[in-house]
Design a protein around this motif. Sequence first.
Motif, PDB file in Angstrom:
ATOM      1  N   ALA A   1      10.873   1.371   2.357  1.00  0.00           N
ATOM      2  CA  ALA A   1      12.009   2.028   1.707  1.00  0.00           C
ATOM      3  C   ALA A   1      11.565   3.134   0.749  1.00  0.00           C
ATOM      4  N   ALA A   2      10.453   2.929   0.064  1.00  0.00           N
ATOM      5  CA  ALA A   2       9.986   3.942  -0.879  1.00  0.00           C
ATOM      6  C   ALA A   2       9.602   5.229  -0.156  1.00  0.00           C
ATOM      7  N   MET A   3       8.947   5.094   1.000  1.00  0.00           N
ATOM      8  CA  MET A   3       8.580   6.281   1.768  1.00  0.00           C
ATOM      9  C   MET A   3       9.821   7.014   2.254  1.00  0.00           C
TER      10      MET A   3
ATOM     11  N   GLU B   1      21.035  22.606  16.209  1.00  0.00           N
ATOM     12  CA  GLU B   1      22.276  21.989  15.736  1.00  0.00           C
ATOM     13  C   GLU B   1      22.811  20.938  16.693  1.00  0.00           C
ATOM     14  N   GLN B   2      22.499  21.064  17.962  1.00  0.00           N
ATOM     15  CA  GLN B   2      23.003  20.105  18.939  1.00  0.00           C
ATOM     16  C   GLN B   2      22.111  18.871  19.063  1.00  0.00           C
ATOM     17  N   GLY B   3      20.925  18.918  18.474  1.00  0.00           N
ATOM     18  CA  GLY B   3      19.998  17.796  18.552  1.00  0.00           C
ATOM     19  C   GLY B   3      20.069  16.928  17.311  1.00  0.00           C
ATOM     20  N   GLU B   4      19.267  15.863  17.322  1.00  0.00           N
ATOM     21  CA  GLU B   4      19.255  14.931  16.201  1.00  0.00           C
ATOM     22  C   GLU B   4      17.861  14.345  16.050  1.00  0.00           C
ATOM     23  N   VAL B   5      17.443  14.169  14.799  1.00  0.00           N
ATOM     24  CA  VAL B   5      16.183  13.492  14.488  1.00  0.00           C
ATOM     25  C   VAL B   5      16.507  12.256  13.659  1.00  0.00           C
ATOM     26  N   VAL B   6      16.118  11.102  14.167  1.00  0.00           N
ATOM     27  CA  VAL B   6      16.269   9.844  13.432  1.00  0.00           C
ATOM     28  C   VAL B   6      14.910   9.501  12.839  1.00  0.00           C
ATOM     29  N   VAL B   7      14.846   9.452  11.525  1.00  0.00           N
ATOM     30  CA  VAL B   7      13.597   9.138  10.835  1.00  0.00           C
ATOM     31  C   VAL B   7      13.581   7.645  10.536  1.00  0.00           C
ATOM     32  N   GLY B   8      12.604   6.946  11.105  1.00  0.00           N
ATOM     33  CA  GLY B   8      12.505   5.513  10.897  1.00  0.00           C
ATOM     34  C   GLY B   8      11.206   5.136  10.208  1.00  0.00           C
TER      35      GLY B   8
ATOM     36  N   VAL C   1       0.830  -1.202   0.000  1.00  0.00           N
ATOM     37  CA  VAL C   1       0.000   0.000   0.000  1.00  0.00           C
ATOM     38  C   VAL C   1       0.863   1.248   0.000  1.00  0.00           C
ATOM     39  N   PHE C   2       1.835   1.299   0.900  1.00  0.00           N
ATOM     40  CA  PHE C   2       2.608   2.525   1.045  1.00  0.00           C
ATOM     41  C   PHE C   2       3.646   2.693  -0.054  1.00  0.00           C
ATOM     42  N   THR C   3       4.078   1.606  -0.657  1.00  0.00           N
ATOM     43  CA  THR C   3       4.905   1.740  -1.848  1.00  0.00           C
ATOM     44  C   THR C   3       4.088   2.360  -2.972  1.00  0.00           C
ATOM     45  N   SER C   4       2.811   1.969  -3.043  1.00  0.00           N
ATOM     46  CA  SER C   4       1.921   2.501  -4.073  1.00  0.00           C
ATOM     47  C   SER C   4       1.654   3.991  -3.886  1.00  0.00           C
ATOM     48  N   VAL C   5       1.470   4.421  -2.624  1.00  0.00           N
ATOM     49  CA  VAL C   5       1.052   5.814  -2.391  1.00  0.00           C
ATOM     50  C   VAL C   5       2.213   6.749  -2.071  1.00  0.00           C
ATOM     51  N   ALA C   6       3.444   6.228  -2.014  1.00  0.00           N
ATOM     52  CA  ALA C   6       4.570   7.033  -1.541  1.00  0.00           C
ATOM     53  C   ALA C   6       4.695   8.358  -2.278  1.00  0.00           C
ATOM     54  N   ARG C   7       4.602   8.326  -3.596  1.00  0.00           N
ATOM     55  CA  ARG C   7       4.787   9.549  -4.383  1.00  0.00           C
ATOM     56  C   ARG C   7       3.603  10.498  -4.264  1.00  0.00           C
ATOM     57  N   ASN C   8       2.487   9.981  -3.811  1.00  0.00           N
ATOM     58  CA  ASN C   8       1.294  10.809  -3.667  1.00  0.00           C
ATOM     59  C   ASN C   8       0.876  10.927  -2.210  1.00  0.00           C
TER      60      ASN C   8
ATOM     61  N   LEU D   1      13.340  10.180  17.935  1.00  0.00           N
ATOM     62  CA  LEU D   1      13.080   9.137  16.951  1.00  0.00           C
ATOM     63  C   LEU D   1      11.685   9.383  16.380  1.00  0.00           C
ATOM     64  N   ASP D   2      11.614   9.633  15.082  1.00  0.00           N
ATOM     65  CA  ASP D   2      10.331   9.840  14.417  1.00  0.00           C
ATOM     66  C   ASP D   2       9.976   8.575  13.650  1.00  0.00           C
ATOM     67  N   LEU D   3       9.079   7.769  14.231  1.00  0.00           N
ATOM     68  CA  LEU D   3       8.693   6.502  13.616  1.00  0.00           C
ATOM     69  C   LEU D   3       7.603   6.713  12.578  1.00  0.00           C
ATOM     70  N   ALA D   4       7.568   5.792  11.603  1.00  0.00           N
ATOM     71  CA  ALA D   4       6.662   5.945  10.460  1.00  0.00           C
ATOM     72  C   ALA D   4       6.866   7.330   9.868  1.00  0.00           C
ATOM     73  N   GLY D   5       8.141   7.731   9.797  1.00  0.00           N
ATOM     74  CA  GLY D   5       8.502   9.086   9.406  1.00  0.00           C
ATOM     75  C   GLY D   5       8.212   9.409   7.965  1.00  0.00           C
ATOM     76  N   GLY D   6       7.945   8.372   7.173  1.00  0.00           N
ATOM     77  CA  GLY D   6       7.434   8.564   5.825  1.00  0.00           C
ATOM     78  C   GLY D   6       8.183   9.592   5.023  1.00  0.00           C
ATOM     79  N   THR D   7       7.464  10.574   4.580  1.00  0.00           N
ATOM     80  CA  THR D   7       8.050  11.566   3.673  1.00  0.00           C
ATOM     81  C   THR D   7       8.678  12.743   4.396  1.00  0.00           C
ATOM     82  N   GLY D   8       8.928  12.615   5.683  1.00  0.00           N
ATOM     83  CA  GLY D   8       9.730  13.600   6.393  1.00  0.00           C
ATOM     84  C   GLY D   8       8.987  14.823   6.894  1.00  0.00           C
ATOM     85  N   ASP D   9       7.653  14.810   6.870  1.00  0.00           N
ATOM     86  CA  ASP D   9       6.902  15.996   7.298  1.00  0.00           C
ATOM     87  C   ASP D   9       7.200  16.377   8.745  1.00  0.00           C
ATOM     88  N   ILE D  10       7.147  15.391   9.631  1.00  0.00           N
ATOM     89  CA  ILE D  10       7.370  15.673  11.046  1.00  0.00           C
ATOM     90  C   ILE D  10       8.838  16.005  11.298  1.00  0.00           C
ATOM     91  N   ALA D  11       9.740  15.293  10.648  1.00  0.00           N
ATOM     92  CA  ALA D  11      11.171  15.563  10.819  1.00  0.00           C
ATOM     93  C   ALA D  11      11.515  16.990  10.421  1.00  0.00           C
TER      94      ALA D  11
END
Length: 249
Positions: free
Chosen positions: A96-98, A85-92, A26-33, A66-76
């Motif tokens: 793979a397509a997302m 600059e001193q912090g870090e966001v790990v997008v998980g 499903v999410f591979t199908s909708v990743a671009r949209n 840690l941003d889980l189901a980070g998808g297309t990076g909106d929350i990140a």
Amino acid sequence: MNEQPTTHFGFRDVPVADKQKLVGEVFTSVARNYDLMNDLMSFGIHRLWKRHFVAVSGVREGDRVLDLAGGTGDIAALLKPVVGEQGEVVVGDINAAMLGVGRDRLTDRGLVGGLRWAQLNAEALPFPDNAFDAVTMAFGLRNVTDKDKALADICRVLKPGGRLLVLEFSRVQSELFNKLYDFHSFKVLPRLGRLFAGDADSYRYLAESIRKHPDQQTLKGMMERAGFGKVEVRNLSNGIVAIHRAYKF
């Protein structure tokens, strides 16, 4: 012969072992949209929900998130200026397509430093105990096969005093509004998916997955059983979505 354990995939029951693959398709199908999908599902206000979600997250400069189901990076993209600059966001994300869409999008915007990208399963996080100040998850928990297992592992990787924040479609509070929302979800949304993305089935699944997701109080109880305390629930837009905030003590 023993029957295989089953779980829900939308309104269908499928073998537990098959759900991850089906959700991935499903999410591979909708990743671009993906943005279009969220616009169609939320009447376009998902962007405001996400901004509010980050604004009330309690994330601070220097935090590791840690941003889980980070998808297309909106929350990140919203979190990165907050942690600085001193912090870090790990997008998980498990898909793979997302992840590819998100990484490309944020790179094009010049958001590179302080961001890491990891393909992972939320039920078995590849991080040590007490590794993060906060874990965020927006519109992803309902697609996890074993939510109890994922919540427990999220609790494990949070530091004591750390926060889990979940933004997810939930139970609409008004009966009249719920009828209108059902009509939009099951009659209008699949047709819009076919028209704009050439994919009615994925959009139908996404609407069904919302109805199968635990309601506000059920999810609160699941978080408490996973080891979280002081679980708070905040409804947005009459409960179309809810923010759950919980703490590890």
